[in-house]
Design an enzyme around this catalytic site. Structure first.
Site, PDB file in Angstrom:
ATOM      1  N   CYS A 162       0.793  -1.130   0.122  1.00  0.00           N
ATOM      2  CA  CYS A 162      -0.101  -0.223  -0.227  1.00  0.00           C
ATOM      3  C   CYS A 162       1.079   0.964  -0.119  1.00  0.00           C
ATOM      4  O   CYS A 162       1.979   1.494   0.773  1.00  0.00           O
ATOM      5  CB  CYS A 162      -0.854   0.503   1.451  1.00  0.00           C
ATOM      6  SG  CYS A 162      -1.811   1.482   1.563  1.00  0.00           S
ATOM      7  N   GLU A 185       3.319  -6.321   8.808  1.00  0.00           N
ATOM      8  CA  GLU A 185       3.635  -4.980   8.414  1.00  0.00           C
ATOM      9  C   GLU A 185       4.488  -4.103   9.483  1.00  0.00           C
ATOM     10  O   GLU A 185       5.256  -3.782   8.570  1.00  0.00           O
ATOM     11  CB  GLU A 185       1.779  -3.693   8.090  1.00  0.00           C
ATOM     12  CG  GLU A 185       2.343  -2.475   8.047  1.00  0.00           C
ATOM     13  CD  GLU A 185       1.603  -1.476   8.729  1.00  0.00           C
ATOM     14  OE1 GLU A 185       0.534  -1.576   8.378  1.00  0.00           O
ATOM     15  OE2 GLU A 185       1.563  -1.026   9.077  1.00  0.00           O
TER      16      GLU A 185
HETATM   17  S1  SF4 Z   1      -6.150   0.689   5.787  1.00  0.00           S
HETATM   18 FE1  SF4 Z   1      -3.626  -0.287   5.261  1.00  0.00          FE
HETATM   19  S2  SF4 Z   1      -3.711  -1.511   3.030  1.00  0.00           S
HETATM   20 FE2  SF4 Z   1      -5.492   0.415   4.097  1.00  0.00          FE
HETATM   21  S3  SF4 Z   1      -5.080   2.145   2.690  1.00  0.00           S
HETATM   22 FE3  SF4 Z   1      -5.197   2.119   4.514  1.00  0.00          FE
HETATM   23  S4  SF4 Z   1      -2.230   1.873   4.823  1.00  0.00           S
HETATM   24 FE4  SF4 Z   1      -3.689   0.491   3.062  1.00  0.00          FE
END
Ligand code: SF4
Length: 282
Positions: free
Chosen positions: A98, A128
């Site tokens: 992401c 993560e």
């Molecule tokens: S919750 Fe995690 S994967 Fe989803 S938009 Fe936010 S940072 Fe990105």
């Protein structure tokens, strides 16, 4: 018919949708396709992808070298070391990290290169956080609880840079930062909690407060769903954590006039819709 309120923010966030779409795009191609770890914390989606030939790898060491192999990095991201290992294996890399997580990688790399100690507020064993740790050039510190923050003694010679796991609870993050602020002479705080998480948590709490019962849908290993459950449980004692409609014990619902529904970031829309229509019409 009972009143059912479904959170607008329930389900896939931008980063997860992007990652899942990237895997489905690759699934139809000639290459052998692997994801490094399950692409999301959702058994149904992972099984569906398996049927389309996408295999889950648990370690970068399990990958053979080969030009006809595609490896997809999931939205949680991975450490810099793993990216380098993949590059050495000469495989086709699709990076579905992401962008909000990639931003944290850049922050911690830069700040640690400049000599700051990186403090990651999050769960130490979460993928993560594992990935974020792996972009620090010196040893980072991971703090998950108020107690850990209170016990933590920063090196008085070093400046601190505090970041957060994107799915961490905002209030808890603030409380931990308050404790750290009292301890360190120089602290740089980056609130890297993703808005998607914050919005989903706030909306879930609001709906839970006004509902007789609350359903939280998500994978049993999903930490963001677990956090949603905790938030809702504080507001509504009849809060249930389910993975799919099959986990729902409808007898428990007979007496509830209003039911709220939310879902974690990895819950596909079809599962949410299925639960919603069942609860509404039952
Ligand atoms: S919750 Fe995690 S994967 Fe989803 S938009 Fe936010 S940072 Fe990105």
């Amino acid at each position: 018919m009972r009143e059912v309120i479904t959170a607008k923010s329930a389900g896939f966030c931008f980063g997860v949708k992007r990652a899942v779409d990237m895997v489905y795009d690759e699934a139809g191609k000639d290459n052998r396709v692997f994801t490094l770890g399950p692409i999301i914390h959702n058994e149904q989606v992972v099984k569906d992808l398996e049927k389309k030939g996408v295999k889950v790898l648990h370690s970068v060491n399990d990958i053979d070298e080969g030009a006809n192999t595609t490896v997809i990095i999931r939205s949680h991201g991975v450490s810099e070391e793993i990216v380098k290992k993949l590059e050495e294996k000469n495989v086709n890399i699709i990076d579905a990290t992401c962008p909000f997580v990639s931003k944290i990688h850049k922050i911690v790399k830069k700040e640690s290169q400049e000599g700051r100690t990186v403090v990651i507020v999050g769960s130490d064993n979460h993928p993560e956080v594992e990935g974020i740790k792996g972009w620090c050039v010196n040893k980072p510190v991971v703090l998950e609880s108020i107690e850990e923050a209170e016990k933590f003694t920063p090196d008085s010679e070093k400046k601190l840079c505090v970041v957060s796991q994107t799915t961490f609870n905002y209030k808890k993050f603030k409380d931990i930062v308050d404790i750290l602020s009292k301890k360190s002479y120089d602290i740089d705080v980056m609130n890297t909690i993703c808005n998607a998480t914050e919005e989903r948590q706030t909306e879930a709490g609001t709906i839970a407060r006004q509902s007789d019962a609350m359903l939280v849908i998500g994978g049993k290993h999903s930490s963001n769903t677990q956090k949603l459950y905790e938030i809702c449980r504080k507001e509504c004692e009849n809060t249930y954590f389910i993975q799919t409609l099959d986990d729902l014990d409808l007898k428990q619902f007979q007496s509830f006039r209003s039911v709220g529904i939310t879902a974690g970031a990895s819950t596909p829309n079809n599962i949410i819709k299925e639960v919603q229509s069942y609860v509404r019409n039952e």
